[in-house]
Design a protein around this motif. Structure first.
Motif, short mmCIF file in Angstrom:
data_model
loop_
_atom_site.label_atom_id
_atom_site.label_comp_id
_atom_site.label_asym_id
_atom_site.label_seq_id
_atom_site.Cartn_x
_atom_site.Cartn_y
_atom_site.Cartn_z
N ILE A 28 2.76 -0.39 17.21
CA ILE A 28 4.07 -0.31 17.08
C ILE A 28 4.63 -1.55 16.50
CG2 ILE A 28 6.32 -0.48 18.82
CD1 ILE A 28 4.45 0.72 20.65
N THR A 29 5.74 -1.31 15.55
CA THR A 29 6.35 -2.35 14.78
C THR A 29 7.74 -1.96 14.40
OG1 THR A 29 6.25 -3.57 12.86
CG2 THR A 29 5.59 -1.45 12.56
N VAL A 34 4.48 1.46 4.44
CA VAL A 34 4.37 2.66 3.69
C VAL A 34 3.04 3.44 3.84
CG1 VAL A 34 4.02 3.48 1.01
CG2 VAL A 34 5.46 1.43 1.76
N PRO A 35 3.04 4.83 4.01
CA PRO A 35 2.40 5.68 4.47
C PRO A 35 1.00 5.67 3.40
CG PRO A 35 3.93 6.96 4.48
CD PRO A 35 4.33 5.57 4.02
N SER A 36 -0.14 6.02 3.80
CA SER A 36 -1.36 6.03 2.95
C SER A 36 -1.69 4.83 2.12
CB SER A 36 -1.20 7.29 1.78
OG SER A 36 -0.82 8.54 2.54
N ILE A 60 2.88 7.67 10.29
CA ILE A 60 3.97 7.08 10.70
C ILE A 60 4.89 7.84 11.49
CG2 ILE A 60 5.73 5.43 10.34
CD1 ILE A 60 4.24 4.67 7.90
N LYS A 61 5.29 7.52 12.67
CA LYS A 61 6.28 8.19 13.49
C LYS A 61 7.34 7.37 13.88
CE LYS A 61 6.30 10.18 18.24
NZ LYS A 61 5.54 10.60 19.25
N GLY A 70 -0.38 5.02 12.84
CA GLY A 70 -1.68 5.49 13.11
C GLY A 70 -2.67 4.68 11.88
N ILE A 71 -3.60 4.13 12.15
CA ILE A 71 -4.57 3.67 11.23
C ILE A 71 -5.95 3.80 11.45
CG2 ILE A 71 -5.29 1.37 10.44
CD1 ILE A 71 -2.49 0.15 10.80
#
Length: 109
Positions: A28-29, A34-36, A60-61, A70-71
């Protein structure tokens, strides 16, 4: 506490863990990520235990507190995986043991 740095930047951003395993994490941030993208993480498991990880942002949500991220981790050494497991077990070992043995009554069959 987690410091997250996206590939191509040298500016770590603050995050916190919502959930973490040996293969990935949900963070959580308040910062935008940036996704991907590939990321480097410095995870403070405790005041004296710190692990450095590499991962990919897979989702990312947006949430009220900022963003859930999610990583998935890659190239994680066995030693680091053991540190993560040890930390998770020490934090909430009763819940973990109950989850492992859920539905088992202990009777031999």
């Amino acid at each position: 506490r987690v410091l997250i740095e996206q590939e191509g930047t040298q500016e770590p951003k603050e995050a916190s863990t919502k959930d973490m395993s040996c293969s990935g994490a949900c963070l959580i941030t308040h910062e935008s990520i940036v996704p991907s993208k590939k990321v480097r993480l410095r995870v403070y498991l405790s005041p004296k235990d710190v692990v450095d990880l590499r991962g990919n942002v897979v989702w990312i949500k947006p949430i009220q507190e900022g963003n859930e991220i999610g990583i998935t981790f890659y190239n994680t050494t066995e030693e680091v995986q053991e540190q993560i497991l040890k930390h998770a077990f020490e934090i909430n070992n009763k819940k973990l043991v109950n989850h492992w043995f859920q539905g088992w009554d202990g009777a031999d069959r």
